[in-house]
Design a protein around this motif. Structure first.
Motif, PDB file in Angstrom:
ATOM      1  N   LEU A   1      -5.953  -3.548  -2.018  1.00 36.52           N
ATOM      2  CA  LEU A   1      -4.979  -3.640  -3.298  1.00 36.52           C
ATOM      3  C   LEU A   1      -5.533  -4.147  -4.446  1.00 36.52           C
ATOM      4  O   LEU A   1      -5.609  -3.887  -5.450  1.00 36.52           O
ATOM      5  CB  LEU A   1      -3.852  -4.354  -2.835  1.00 36.52           C
ATOM      6  CG  LEU A   1      -2.566  -3.418  -2.140  1.00 36.52           C
ATOM      7  CD1 LEU A   1      -1.460  -4.061  -1.556  1.00 36.52           C
ATOM      8  CD2 LEU A   1      -2.158  -2.101  -3.172  1.00 36.52           C
TER       9      LEU A   1
ATOM     10  N   ASN B   1     -12.267  -3.868  -9.757  1.00 36.36           N
ATOM     11  CA  ASN B   1     -11.643  -3.224 -10.515  1.00 36.36           C
ATOM     12  C   ASN B   1     -12.203  -2.396 -11.952  1.00 36.36           C
ATOM     13  O   ASN B   1     -12.978  -3.298 -12.379  1.00 36.36           O
ATOM     14  CB  ASN B   1     -10.373  -3.943 -11.075  1.00 36.36           C
ATOM     15  CG  ASN B   1      -9.447  -4.127  -9.958  1.00 36.36           C
ATOM     16  OD1 ASN B   1      -8.249  -3.363  -9.823  1.00 36.36           O
ATOM     17  ND2 ASN B   1      -9.417  -5.271  -9.594  1.00 36.36           N
TER      18      ASN B   1
ATOM     19  N   GLN C   1      -5.694   0.040  -9.889  1.00 37.57           N
ATOM     20  CA  GLN C   1      -5.595   1.022 -10.849  1.00 37.57           C
ATOM     21  C   GLN C   1      -4.524   1.913 -10.203  1.00 37.57           C
ATOM     22  O   GLN C   1      -3.968   3.124 -10.406  1.00 37.57           O
ATOM     23  CB  GLN C   1      -6.591   2.059 -11.214  1.00 37.57           C
ATOM     24  CG  GLN C   1      -7.456   2.429  -9.946  1.00 37.57           C
ATOM     25  CD  GLN C   1      -8.679   1.226  -9.794  1.00 37.57           C
ATOM     26  OE1 GLN C   1      -8.648   0.119  -9.995  1.00 37.57           O
ATOM     27  NE2 GLN C   1      -9.615   1.666  -9.085  1.00 37.57           N
ATOM     28  N   ARG C   2      -4.153   1.576  -8.715  1.00 40.71           N
ATOM     29  CA  ARG C   2      -3.393   2.345  -7.827  1.00 40.71           C
ATOM     30  C   ARG C   2      -1.702   2.235  -8.504  1.00 40.71           C
ATOM     31  O   ARG C   2      -0.991   3.008  -8.317  1.00 40.71           O
ATOM     32  CB  ARG C   2      -3.063   1.703  -6.360  1.00 40.71           C
ATOM     33  CG  ARG C   2      -4.324   2.207  -5.591  1.00 40.71           C
ATOM     34  CD  ARG C   2      -3.976   1.178  -4.281  1.00 40.71           C
ATOM     35  NE  ARG C   2      -5.352   1.189  -3.517  1.00 40.71           N
ATOM     36  CZ  ARG C   2      -5.503   1.938  -2.162  1.00 40.71           C
ATOM     37  NH1 ARG C   2      -4.169   2.428  -2.268  1.00 40.71           N
ATOM     38  NH2 ARG C   2      -6.344   1.865  -1.475  1.00 40.71           N
TER      39      ARG C   2
ATOM     40  N   ASN D   1       5.065   3.988  -7.834  1.00 30.47           N
ATOM     41  CA  ASN D   1       3.968   3.198  -8.003  1.00 30.47           C
ATOM     42  C   ASN D   1       3.880   3.286  -9.695  1.00 30.47           C
ATOM     43  O   ASN D   1       3.227   2.101 -10.172  1.00 30.47           O
ATOM     44  CB  ASN D   1       2.375   3.713  -7.636  1.00 30.47           C
ATOM     45  CG  ASN D   1       2.338   5.221  -8.151  1.00 30.47           C
ATOM     46  OD1 ASN D   1       2.886   5.650  -8.640  1.00 30.47           O
ATOM     47  ND2 ASN D   1       1.067   5.477  -7.906  1.00 30.47           N
TER      48      ASN D   1
ATOM     49  N   GLU E   1      -8.550  -2.198  -6.069  1.00 34.66           N
ATOM     50  CA  GLU E   1      -8.149  -1.203  -6.777  1.00 34.66           C
ATOM     51  C   GLU E   1      -6.524  -1.216  -7.503  1.00 34.66           C
ATOM     52  O   GLU E   1      -5.862  -0.586  -7.073  1.00 34.66           O
ATOM     53  CB  GLU E   1      -8.174   0.027  -5.715  1.00 34.66           C
ATOM     54  CG  GLU E   1      -9.584   0.229  -5.117  1.00 34.66           C
ATOM     55  CD  GLU E   1      -9.604   1.366  -3.971  1.00 34.66           C
ATOM     56  OE1 GLU E   1      -9.006   2.581  -4.474  1.00 34.66           O
ATOM     57  OE2 GLU E   1     -10.133   1.220  -3.096  1.00 34.66           O
TER      58      GLU E   1
ATOM     59  N   ALA F   1       2.237   1.707  -3.433  1.00 33.27           N
ATOM     60  CA  ALA F   1       0.856   2.260  -4.115  1.00 33.27           C
ATOM     61  C   ALA F   1       0.881   3.684  -4.025  1.00 33.27           C
ATOM     62  O   ALA F   1       0.252   4.461  -4.953  1.00 33.27           O
ATOM     63  CB  ALA F   1      -0.142   1.526  -4.050  1.00 33.27           C
ATOM     64  N   LYS F   2       1.177   4.369  -2.894  1.00 32.34           N
ATOM     65  CA  LYS F   2       0.985   5.616  -2.563  1.00 32.34           C
ATOM     66  C   LYS F   2       1.993   6.484  -2.873  1.00 32.34           C
ATOM     67  O   LYS F   2       1.858   7.819  -2.891  1.00 32.34           O
ATOM     68  CB  LYS F   2       0.385   5.882  -1.202  1.00 32.34           C
ATOM     69  CG  LYS F   2      -0.898   5.245  -0.584  1.00 32.34           C
ATOM     70  CD  LYS F   2      -1.165   5.386   0.837  1.00 32.34           C
ATOM     71  CE  LYS F   2      -2.663   4.967   0.977  1.00 32.34           C
ATOM     72  NZ  LYS F   2      -2.790   5.074   2.459  1.00 32.34           N
TER      73      LYS F   2
ATOM     74  N   ILE G   1       0.731  -1.323  -0.185  1.00 32.17           N
ATOM     75  CA  ILE G   1       0.007   0.046  -0.012  1.00 32.17           C
ATOM     76  C   ILE G   1       0.795   1.380  -0.035  1.00 32.17           C
ATOM     77  O   ILE G   1       0.500   2.085  -0.485  1.00 32.17           O
ATOM     78  CB  ILE G   1      -0.810   0.071   1.312  1.00 32.17           C
ATOM     79  CG1 ILE G   1      -1.977  -0.916   0.871  1.00 32.17           C
ATOM     80  CG2 ILE G   1      -1.342   1.396   1.257  1.00 32.17           C
ATOM     81  CD1 ILE G   1      -3.355  -0.379   0.194  1.00 32.17           C
TER      82      ILE G   1
END
Length: 458
Positions: free
Chosen positions: A120, A187, A125-126, A83, A123, A78-79, A75
């Protein structure tokens, strides 16, 4: 001599990175495709410049397991700013345990799919550059310590929808599969185009029947998967009851698929005749955009030939690895005929007659043939000259045949393979097919060359 690495030209730094990737085997776990390059990671820790330079290589492939700490770590990626470098995500779902014990891992349906992991997969698309998602499921080996597990998985009984839901509510590995595939349906497009499913235990999953899952499949362009199955009579019976549903659950919904790969299942062959094993789930009206087909351990049948002919306007590449044709009869006293079989000569001729104009590659690869050509031909009576014939004419090849043994498993029929070689009808039809394929390849090359010249002139 002192050398300041950050001051080296970018071309030299890329060469150094390439050499490290070439020689560093990294850390790669058995059965997993993700490699951790420790040399690159250590180098990236020296300064922010190299951290930024090496990030595309370090974060290209990332691994996720169904544990809270793994999900929380990813995560953070991803942030973060890296990413955009993630192109492949490999998920390994594990639910080890013994069905006859009180092992927490087998019954913990709540903790088997932690929140961060779910978020995760819901989503993806992260990761805006994600191209491929690979889902793998980890199960204990078929040994004595896991006997309870194996007996539970490889059952001959087909479950009702109610029993499927009950199993997903009480057994961790069933809950894991259901929630993983259910999370995928959340998704939103656009998303990754390539889905790989590794080591899938073929038990019915309620998500397979949902319209949302079918819509998700319809957005894929490439699908690769392998099936985990027990190599025994019970395993085959499981395949007969459920493998035939692959069309209903998967193949019927692949409207945009261009590449389908069924790779290295544990069983010898997945699809045989409907009476003995499982019906072929590949149908002519599926996958209208299919260009590339890779199959392993699939028995050649008239239905498979029909599938290829039905896609003659789109198919460009076909690779069959360790796939057997059948004589429709037995060549030894302890082997039986395979119903619905087809000889390679018939298989190839059906393709030649269809004249697939786009097909520019057709390969037939068999590991059993390599063993045969190096070990058996020397001493088997009546076949002494085959090795010499192969050496004298490199265009001559052996074609794999299979028969069913007393345990109802498909085995390599080397006697029929050699006999068919001497008869020559397979070779003649193969030569015609290769002539067609090579002609298509030359036409495609000329077309590409003309297109390149037009672009240069414009």
């Amino acid at each position: 001599m002192h050398c300041n690495l950050p001051q080296l030209p970018a071309e030299l730094l890329r060469m150094i990175i390439g050499e490290l990737l070439r020689w560093d085997d990294g850390e790669k776990f058995v059965g997993e495709p993700v490699t951790i390059y420790h040399s690159l990671i250590n180098w990236s820790c020296t300064c922010s410049y190299f951290r930024h330079l090496l990030a595309p290589h370090i974060f290209k492939s990332v691994k996720l397991v169904n544990k809270e700490n793994s999900g929380s770590s990813l995560i953070k990626v991803a942030k973060g700013q890296h990413n955009v470098h993630v192109k492949e995500l490999y998920f390994v779902g594990s639910a080890l345990g013994d069905v006859h014990s009180e092992a927490t891992a087998f019954t913990d349906t709540e903790g088997i799919f932690p929140r961060y992991v779910r978020d995760l997969i819901c989503e993806l698309q992260r990761f805006p550059s994600l191209e491929k998602l690979s889902l793998g499921f980890d199960y204990p080996p078929d040994d004595i310590s896991a006997r309870g597990w194996v007996e539970h998985i490889f059952t001959e009984e087909e479950e009702t929808p109610e029993q499927v839901l009950e199993a997903e509510a009480s057994l961790a590995y069933r809950a894991l599969m259901s929630r993983t595939f259910s999370a995928l349906t959340q998704n939103k497009p656009p998303h990754f185009k390539h889905l790989e499913i590794r080591n899938l235990i073929w038990k019915d999953v309620s998500t397979y029947k949902q319209a949302a899952f079918h819509d998700f499949l319809g957005r894929l362009e490439q699908l690769t998967f392998s099936i985990h199955a027990k190599e025994s009579l019970e395993g085959w019976k499981l395949d007969r009851s459920l493998m035939g549903k692959l069309d209903e659950y998967f193949f019927n919904h692949l409207a945009n698929i261009t590449t389908l790969s069924i790779k290295d299942p544990v069983v010898d062959c997945l699809w045989l005749d409907q009476t003995t094993y499982a019906p072929l789930a590949l149908k002519v009206d599926q996958m209208p955009l299919l260009t590339t087909l890779h199959l392993e351990y699939i028995l050649a049948t008239p239905e498979l030939a029909d599938f290829l002919v039905g896609h003659k306007y789109t198919l460009e590449e076909v690779i069959l690895r360790d796939c057997y044709a059948s004589t429709g009869g037995s060549s030894t006293y302890y082997l039986d005929e395979i119903d619905n079989g087809i000889r390679w000569s018939q298989f190839f001729t059906s393709l030649v007659s269809a004249c697939p104009a786009q097909l520019h590659r057709f390969e037939l690869i068999c590991s059993s043939l390599e063993c045969l050509s190096s070990n058996l031909i020397d001493w088997e009576e009546g076949y002494e000259n085959i090795r010499t014939m192969l050496r004298q004419n490199p265009r001559r090849v052996l074609f794999p045949y299979g028969v069913r043994d007393r345990e109802w498993l498909v085995r390599f029929d080397w006697r029929e393979c050699l006999a068919a070689f001497l008869r020559g009808e397979d070779q003649r039809s193969w030569d015609r097919l290769q002539e067609l394929v090579q002609g298509n390849a030359k036409k495609a090359a000329k077309s590409e060359s003309k297109g390149a010249k037009l672009q240069v002139r414009s």
